[in-house]
Design a protein around this motif. Structure first.
Motif, mmCIF file in Angstrom:
data_model
loop_
_atom_site.group_PDB
_atom_site.id
_atom_site.type_symbol
_atom_site.label_atom_id
_atom_site.label_comp_id
_atom_site.label_asym_id
_atom_site.label_seq_id
_atom_site.Cartn_x
_atom_site.Cartn_y
_atom_site.Cartn_z
ATOM 1 N N ASP B 18 0.938 -1.333 -0.256
ATOM 2 C CA ASP B 18 0.026 -0.138 -0.150
ATOM 3 C C ASP B 18 0.731 1.423 0.134
ATOM 4 O O ASP B 18 2.235 1.314 0.732
ATOM 5 N N VAL B 19 0.273 2.430 -0.728
ATOM 6 C CA VAL B 19 1.251 3.093 -0.682
ATOM 7 C C VAL B 19 0.158 4.401 -0.295
ATOM 8 O O VAL B 19 -1.078 4.847 -0.781
ATOM 9 N N ALA B 20 0.562 5.404 0.201
ATOM 10 C CA ALA B 20 -0.036 7.072 0.682
ATOM 11 C C ALA B 20 0.691 7.815 0.691
ATOM 12 O O ALA B 20 2.163 8.498 0.182
ATOM 13 N N LEU B 77 -3.561 10.588 -1.140
ATOM 14 C CA LEU B 77 -4.776 9.712 -1.614
ATOM 15 C C LEU B 77 -3.834 7.994 -1.441
ATOM 16 O O LEU B 77 -2.456 8.155 -1.311
ATOM 17 N N THR B 78 -4.254 7.335 -1.342
ATOM 18 C CA THR B 78 -4.099 6.152 -0.686
ATOM 19 C C THR B 78 -4.092 4.956 -2.332
ATOM 20 O O THR B 78 -5.501 4.812 -2.394
ATOM 21 N N ILE B 79 -3.187 4.510 -2.584
ATOM 22 C CA ILE B 79 -3.481 2.918 -2.943
ATOM 23 C C ILE B 79 -3.053 1.449 -2.163
ATOM 24 O O ILE B 79 -1.788 1.216 -2.026
ATOM 25 N N GLN B 80 -4.334 1.383 -2.091
ATOM 26 C CA GLN B 80 -3.474 -0.327 -2.073
ATOM 27 C C GLN B 80 -3.113 -1.511 -2.607
ATOM 28 O O GLN B 80 -4.141 -1.683 -4.277
ATOM 29 N N ARG B 81 -3.005 -2.278 -1.860
ATOM 30 C CA ARG B 81 -2.460 -3.795 -3.144
ATOM 31 C C ARG B 81 -1.694 -2.775 -4.648
ATOM 32 O O ARG B 81 -2.476 -3.660 -5.461
ATOM 33 N N THR B 82 -1.204 -1.914 -4.680
ATOM 34 C CA THR B 82 -0.021 -1.787 -6.047
ATOM 35 C C THR B 82 -0.044 -2.435 -6.726
ATOM 36 O O THR B 82 0.388 -3.820 -6.692
ATOM 37 N N GLU B 83 -0.456 -2.504 -7.534
ATOM 38 C CA GLU B 83 0.435 -2.771 -9.261
ATOM 39 C C GLU B 83 1.114 -2.007 -9.563
ATOM 40 O O GLU B 83 0.709 -1.349 -10.116
ATOM 41 N N GLN B 84 2.288 -3.015 -11.407
ATOM 42 C CA GLN B 84 2.901 -2.301 -12.143
ATOM 43 C C GLN B 84 1.827 -0.902 -12.829
ATOM 44 O O GLN B 84 2.376 -0.471 -13.270
ATOM 45 N N ARG B 85 0.990 -1.411 -12.896
ATOM 46 C CA ARG B 85 0.097 -0.367 -14.111
ATOM 47 C C ARG B 85 -0.414 0.655 -13.166
ATOM 48 O O ARG B 85 -0.475 2.004 -14.144
#
Lengths: 112, 117
Positions: B18-20, B77-85
């Motif tokens: 996850d990234v914030a 802005l939070t992105i969970q379970r990041t993917e390469q795209r």
């Protein structure tokens, strides 16, 4: 979200040439049209915001026109200089949501 | 602050993490936007806020993406379970309140470059 289209995608002109590019947008529920100038490695900076049909704005050698009935705006650069090289972004929003929707930009290169 | 501030400027993460991403708008700007920008493309709308209220989140690509602005100032802005795209430049912008007679130019931050390995 409105669909904003810009053309051409890229443009290469000689110093001193005048040039123009086009932004088209759906005219229904139109609210405002923005032009931004974006230099590589920097953030986009606002050039013009226009709201009324027939609006014309000018900043130095750069000017823009707006036709809200047919859904297009032109950006003109008179006597292009190398420092005008940048990507020019157009963005539009509607009065139903206000979120600005950007086109993909026109990349201008001016060579001496 | 003097301008829109974003952090981190660069983030490299492994797929699945996850990234914030944080945005601190210009003081007094009540409208805050998040955009995503792929290389060579114009900014793609994600979501925006007026004060603390999320007005439009129709641009968020899927439910792994979320944003909040709990006190009407700083936004995350939070992105969970990041993917390469998900790799892209994420730009924040702020403006005076849009609507009515205010068309409000956007002031952009320098962006957060996310790379998902």
């Amino acid at each position: 979200i409105l669909n904003v289209e810009q053309s051409p995608q890229s443009l290469h002109v000689q110093e001193g040439d005048s040039t123009n590019f086009t932004c088209s947008f759906p005219s229904s529920n139109f609210y405002a049209l923005h032009w931004y100038r974006w230099e590589t490695a920097k953030s986009p900076e606002a050039l013009f915001v226009m709201t009324l049909n027939g609006d014309e704005k000018k900043k130095g050698r750069i000017s823009a026109t707006l036709n809200t009935k047919e859904g297009y705006s032109y950006l003109y650069i008179k006597g292009s200089q190398p420092e005008d090289s940048a990507t020019y972004l157009c963005a539009s929003n509607s009065n139903s949501g206000y979120a600005l929707n950007f086109g993909k930009g026109t990349s201008l290169l001016v060579t001496p | 602050g003097a301008g829109v501030s974003q952090s981190p400027r660069y983030k490299v993460t492994k797929r699945g993490q996850d990234v914030a991403l944080r945005c601190d708008p210009i003081s007094g700007h009540v409208s805050l936007y998040w955009y995503r920008q792929a290389l060579g493309q114009g900014p793609e709308f994600l979501t925006y806020f007026n004060y603390e209220a999320q007005q439009d989140k129709s641009g968020l690509p899927n439910d792994r993406f979320s944003a909040e602005r709990p006190e009407g100032s700083i936004s995350t802005l939070t992105i969970q379970r990041t993917e390469q795209r998900d790799s892209a430049m994420y730009r924040c912008a702020s403006s005076i309140l849009l609507g009515g007679l205010n068309t409000g130019e956007l002031f952009f931050g320098e962006g957060s470059r996310l790379t998902v390995l």
